[in-house]
Design a protein around this motif. Structure first.
Motif, short mmCIF file in Angstrom:
data_model
loop_
_atom_site.label_atom_id
_atom_site.label_comp_id
_atom_site.label_asym_id
_atom_site.label_seq_id
_atom_site.Cartn_x
_atom_site.Cartn_y
_atom_site.Cartn_z
N VAL A 69 0.83 -1.20 0.00
CA VAL A 69 0.00 0.00 0.00
C VAL A 69 0.87 1.26 0.00
CG1 VAL A 69 -1.65 1.34 1.38
CG2 VAL A 69 -2.01 -1.11 1.03
N ASP A 70 2.01 1.21 0.65
CA ASP A 70 2.92 2.37 0.66
C ASP A 70 3.71 2.50 -0.64
OD1 ASP A 70 2.31 3.54 3.08
OD2 ASP A 70 3.79 2.40 4.21
N ARG A 71 3.89 1.40 -1.36
CA ARG A 71 4.76 1.41 -2.54
C ARG A 71 3.97 1.55 -3.85
NH1 ARG A 71 10.10 -0.34 -3.19
NH2 ARG A 71 10.23 0.33 -1.01
N TYR A 72 2.74 1.07 -3.89
CA TYR A 72 1.99 1.03 -5.15
C TYR A 72 0.72 1.88 -5.08
CZ TYR A 72 5.27 -2.73 -6.07
OH TYR A 72 6.43 -3.46 -6.23
N ASN A 73 0.06 2.01 -6.23
CA ASN A 73 -1.10 2.88 -6.37
C ASN A 73 -2.27 2.38 -5.52
OD1 ASN A 73 -3.45 4.25 -7.36
ND2 ASN A 73 -2.33 4.74 -9.22
N ARG A 74 -2.66 3.18 -4.55
CA ARG A 74 -3.72 2.77 -3.62
C ARG A 74 -5.07 2.64 -4.31
NH1 ARG A 74 -1.25 7.04 0.81
NH2 ARG A 74 0.49 5.73 1.46
N ARG A 75 -5.33 3.46 -5.29
CA ARG A 75 -6.59 3.37 -6.04
C ARG A 75 -6.67 2.04 -6.77
NH1 ARG A 75 -7.88 4.23 -11.30
NH2 ARG A 75 -5.77 4.96 -11.73
N LEU A 76 -5.56 1.61 -7.40
CA LEU A 76 -5.54 0.34 -8.12
C LEU A 76 -5.73 -0.84 -7.17
CD1 LEU A 76 -5.15 -1.13 -10.80
CD2 LEU A 76 -2.68 -1.10 -10.39
N ILE A 77 -5.15 -0.74 -5.97
CA ILE A 77 -5.29 -1.80 -4.98
C ILE A 77 -6.76 -1.95 -4.57
CG2 ILE A 77 -4.71 -2.50 -2.62
CD1 ILE A 77 -1.99 -1.11 -3.07
N CYS A 78 -7.44 -0.81 -4.33
CA CYS A 78 -8.87 -0.85 -3.99
C CYS A 78 -9.67 -1.50 -5.11
CB CYS A 78 -9.39 0.55 -3.70
SG CYS A 78 -8.82 1.26 -2.14
N PHE A 79 -9.33 -1.16 -6.35
CA PHE A 79 -10.06 -1.71 -7.51
C PHE A 79 -9.91 -3.23 -7.58
CE2 PHE A 79 -9.82 -3.25 -11.89
CZ PHE A 79 -11.06 -2.86 -12.38
N ILE A 80 -8.68 -3.72 -7.47
CA ILE A 80 -8.43 -5.16 -7.61
C ILE A 80 -9.09 -5.94 -6.47
CG2 ILE A 80 -6.63 -6.94 -7.57
CD1 ILE A 80 -4.79 -4.93 -8.97
N THR A 81 -8.98 -5.45 -5.26
CA THR A 81 -9.54 -6.19 -4.12
C THR A 81 -11.06 -6.27 -4.19
OG1 THR A 81 -9.45 -4.15 -2.79
CG2 THR A 81 -7.61 -5.68 -2.60
N ARG A 82 -11.70 -5.20 -4.63
CA ARG A 82 -13.16 -5.24 -4.73
C ARG A 82 -13.61 -6.13 -5.89
NH1 ARG A 82 -14.25 1.12 -3.00
NH2 ARG A 82 -13.28 0.82 -0.95
N LEU A 83 -12.79 -6.21 -6.91
CA LEU A 83 -13.09 -7.14 -8.00
C LEU A 83 -13.02 -8.58 -7.49
CD1 LEU A 83 -13.69 -7.40 -11.04
CD2 LEU A 83 -11.20 -7.52 -11.42
N ILE A 84 -12.04 -8.89 -6.66
CA ILE A 84 -11.92 -10.23 -6.08
C ILE A 84 -13.12 -10.55 -5.21
CG2 ILE A 84 -10.60 -11.65 -4.45
CD1 ILE A 84 -8.08 -10.22 -5.49
N MET A 85 -13.59 -9.58 -4.43
CA MET A 85 -14.77 -9.81 -3.58
C MET A 85 -16.02 -10.03 -4.43
SD MET A 85 -14.21 -7.41 -0.19
CE MET A 85 -13.52 -5.94 -0.94
N GLY A 86 -16.10 -9.34 -5.57
CA GLY A 86 -17.21 -9.57 -6.49
C GLY A 86 -17.18 -10.99 -7.04
#
Length: 405
Positions: A69-86
């Motif tokens: 989270v400190d090293r990479y794009n936080r917006r992209l991380i939120c996108f990918i994780t919510r896709l996995i939950m879907g």
């Protein structure tokens, strides 16, 4: 500036709606999973295991999630994780459609949700200070909390009704909300810069825990919340309370799950309009004490309306603690450490929620549902007294605006 509305910040508003959609989806998912695991097993321990399987991935992945989270794009991380939950919601819908749902499938989905949320929670917390100015952060935290509580109210209540149309309908609805959140996050205008350039070693990965340990005010706040909710949290037992004590159905479970959010939403709306300014330490301890008293009253209740009232009171009290703790953590943490600190904080949150569900399931299996709830509330009151003695600097804390020495 005090009169300026947080909802005039366009990026924040888009993020706020994405939060509503994601939280709505997760709460609907939780209703279906908890009802079906108890229906399949009839076991309080099985309900607790669902919480445990969500928590363990967060515990195992804490160090790496904070670094990412400190090293990479936080917006992209939120996108990918919510896709996995879907996708997880889709898996539950499919197994229901083909009549292949088993407890192990639900446990697997709990693990997938835990893995996704172990990345999503710190990314979600860390992105907020980048969307609003610091002098609006307290109101932003309250507004984000209100988004979550709106979803917690509508999600379980509607989820319980939709479940009557069939489990696949519930899970497909949850999946759709996750996808909507993904779209809103993908389109979010967020000026990302990699803020962590430090070499990746054990000292770097443990930076969040070290920061919390060295800041006694933050350590006391988040550990108070962890132990209080760990002992006093009774949400894992709601399916049993609804079915066996209150003699209601899935719609009643939805109402019970929504009740704490009603109180929390009303409190968060109040805190957006009137941010806490004075004696925040004493207010936090008082709110946690009220949480414990409400838990005890819930354990004694045998009436659906009374149970909803005390749960709403419990939710309002918890919201005060959440806003104080979250604002202190965000204000006093440098941006290049927010991911690691948020990841470490998520362990405290997970301990108080998912691990608390496991604790509730175990104590209910040992002592019975009602004694387990009442003992949890008494334990919360004991924690308040002990923490007031151990952390006098929190009792003396006056404001959330500046760091107090």
């Amino acid at each position: 500036m005090q009169s300026e509305s947080i909802f005039k910040q366009s990026n924040f508003v888009q993020f706020w709606f994405a939060q509503i959609a994601s939280s709505f989806a997760f709460q609907m998912l939780a209703v279906g999973m908890s009802w079906q695991i108890y229906d399949l097993t009839g076991s309080p321990l099985a309900l607790g295991l669902v919480g445990l399987y969500q928590f363990l991935p967060q515990l195992i992945l804490t160090l790496i999630t904070g670094h990412i989270v400190d090293r990479y794009n936080r917006r992209l991380i939120c996108f990918i994780t919510r896709l996995i939950m879907g996708i997880t919601a889709l898996l539950l819908a499919y197994t229901n459609l083909v009549n292949s749902l088993t407890p192990n499938v639900i446990y697997l989905c709990a693990v997938l949700l835990g893995m996704a949320r172990s990345f999503e929670l710190p990314a979600n917390q860390s992105i907020v200070p980048n969307l609003v100015p610091n002098n609006m952060l307290s109101r932003a935290v309250s507004a984000i909390a209100s988004a979550r509580e709106i979803s917690v109210i509508a999600g379980p209540a509607l989820g319980g009704l939709v479940f009557l149309l069939g489990a696949p309908t519930l899970y497909f609805s949850s999946m759709s909300c996750f996808l909507l959140s993904c779209i809103l996050i993908f389109l979010l205008k967020y000026n990302y810069t990699s803020s962590s350039k430090a070499p990746v070693d054990l000292s770097h990965l443990l930076g969040g825990f070290r920061f919390i340990k060295n800041n006694k005010t933050i350590l006391g706040c988040i550990s108070l919340d962890m132990f209080a909710v760990l002992l006093g949290g009774a949400t894992a037992l709601l399916p049993i309370v609804a079915k066996d004590i209150l003699q209601t159905d899935s719609w009643g479970l939805g109402l019970l799950r929504s009740a704490p959010a009603v109180g929390a939403l009303l409190m968060s709306i109040y805190l957006v309009r009137f941010p806490l300014k004075h004696n925040v330490g004493k207010i936090m301890f008082g709110s946690v004490a009220i949480f414990g008293i409400a838990t005890i009253l819930f354990g004694f209740s045998q009436n659906l309306i009374l149970s909803m009232v005390v749960l709403a009171t419990l939710g309002a009290a918890d919201m005060v603690s959440v806003v104080i703790r979250s604002t202190l953590v965000q204000l006093e943490t440098p941006d290049d450490m927010r991911g690691r600190v948020a990841a470490a904080n998520s362990i405290f949150i997970g301990s108080s929620n998912q691990l608390g569900e496991f604790e509730s399931g175990v104590t209910a299996a040992w002592f019975g549902v009602v004694p387990a709830i009442i003992l949890g509330g008494v334990g919360t009151l004991a924690v308040v007294g002990i923490w007031m003695y151990l952390f006098p600097q929190i009792v003396a804390r006056k404001t959330l605006e500046t760091k107090e020495e």
